[in-house]
Design an enzyme around this catalytic site. Sequence first.
Site, short mmCIF file in Angstrom:
data_model
loop_
_atom_site.label_atom_id
_atom_site.label_comp_id
_atom_site.label_asym_id
_atom_site.label_seq_id
_atom_site.Cartn_x
_atom_site.Cartn_y
_atom_site.Cartn_z
N GLY A 8 42.82 34.03 42.65
CA GLY A 8 43.09 32.60 42.92
C GLY A 8 44.57 32.28 42.80
O GLY A 8 44.95 31.14 42.51
N GLN A 12 45.79 25.82 43.50
CA GLN A 12 46.47 24.84 42.65
C GLN A 12 46.83 25.40 41.27
O GLN A 12 47.95 25.31 40.82
CB GLN A 12 45.59 23.60 42.46
CG GLN A 12 46.28 22.50 41.66
CD GLN A 12 45.31 21.72 40.77
OE1 GLN A 12 44.10 21.87 40.86
NE2 GLN A 12 45.86 20.91 39.90
N ARG A 36 41.40 33.68 51.26
CA ARG A 36 41.68 33.31 52.65
C ARG A 36 43.10 32.79 52.86
O ARG A 36 43.72 33.06 53.86
CB ARG A 36 40.67 32.26 53.14
CG ARG A 36 39.45 32.95 53.69
CD ARG A 36 38.42 31.96 54.05
NE ARG A 36 38.04 31.18 52.88
CZ ARG A 36 36.93 30.49 52.76
NH1 ARG A 36 36.09 30.42 53.73
NH2 ARG A 36 36.66 29.83 51.66
N TYR A 142 29.46 22.02 38.84
CA TYR A 142 30.68 22.58 38.24
C TYR A 142 30.45 22.82 36.74
O TYR A 142 30.75 23.89 36.21
CB TYR A 142 31.81 21.58 38.45
CG TYR A 142 33.17 22.04 37.97
CD1 TYR A 142 33.79 23.15 38.50
CD2 TYR A 142 33.84 21.32 36.97
CE1 TYR A 142 35.05 23.54 38.08
CE2 TYR A 142 35.10 21.70 36.55
CZ TYR A 142 35.70 22.81 37.10
OH TYR A 142 36.96 23.20 36.68
N LYS A 146 30.49 26.22 34.51
CA LYS A 146 31.49 26.41 33.45
C LYS A 146 30.83 26.79 32.12
O LYS A 146 31.31 27.67 31.41
CB LYS A 146 32.37 25.16 33.31
CG LYS A 146 33.37 25.02 34.46
CD LYS A 146 34.42 26.12 34.42
CE LYS A 146 35.02 26.44 35.75
NZ LYS A 146 35.96 27.57 35.74
N ILE A 172 44.98 19.36 35.22
CA ILE A 172 46.32 19.99 35.19
C ILE A 172 47.23 19.26 36.19
O ILE A 172 46.86 19.08 37.35
CB ILE A 172 46.24 21.48 35.58
CG1 ILE A 172 45.20 22.22 34.74
CG2 ILE A 172 47.62 22.14 35.49
CD1 ILE A 172 45.58 22.54 33.35
#
Length: 317
Positions: A8, A12, A36, A142, A146, A172
């Site tokens: 990743g 971001q 990608r 999500y 997590k 963040i």
Amino acid sequence: MKRILVTGSVRQIGSEPTMTLREQYGNDNVIVGVNRTQPQGELKDSGPFEKVNCTDIKEVDGVVKKYKVDTIIHLAAILSAVAEAKPNLAWDVNINGLYNVLEVAREHKCAVFTPSSIGAFGPTTPLDDTPQDTIQRPNTMYGVTKVSGELLCDYYYKRFQVDTRGVRYPGIISNVTLPGGGTTDYAVEIFYEAIKNKKYTCYIKAGTFLDMMYMPDAIKAAIDLMEADPGKLEHRNAFNVSAMSFDPEIIAAEIKKHIPEFTMDYDVDPVRQAIAETWPNNMDDSAAREEWGWKPAYELPAMTKDMIEKLTVKLSK
Ligand code: AKB
């Protein structure tokens, strides 16, 4: 950490930590894992990059073997708002992807850093001073991924002695990469709009408090935890870490100190508002402070000043 794979890397949460890791551990020792989106500029030119789709265990395994990786910083994830829209994808990336990373780590004896999130909490969690160990019954995909991720990492540590570590990141805030698909993204968008248009329409209601953190502190948290003495870590995979807590009115007022003509109105997004209401107003991060010396450098005023200075330069180019 000597040879590090960052999954990743282009997204971001990934691009800035990757560059800091390259500065600290050597360009050739930090492998940019991309799926990608192709890396650009400094990220692409400063060291190796490889295709690593975490849902394909062969790709993860191949890169770990090729570079003799000893640490995987696993940042590839689907964030909260996108996870609600695409729950299958969220499960595949956040759970199957993590499982693959842990399996490869077990095989090749790698350490693993995986961020959890404030999204691991839910409506029945105490939302003020949210304790380190408390009720975790999230009602979003999500959140489900997590909490499962925290448990899976604990399991791999206890069962297979994989050196897994992680923090529960708040929202963040970064001036480098734009956020995408999160609930806390407003706290970044507000700066871009304040500088470009002097106004912002916020999708989160006034009075909704959330924990936040400036990117340099998020990077420091990951590196400090990975370098911490393992003998002192009791919680390992899911340390609460926070730096500041605010609602949209408070951050808008702070921005106004620098851009007096700035105004904000609201057009609340029911999906992201509902998610935000189940997340902590502020977390108690004393376990991280005690077990590995966590201490953020940026509170709201310092973060706001730095964001405005850096983004003003960036947006004027
Ligand atoms: C999101 O809003 O989904 C993320 C997070 C807090 O995990 N930024």
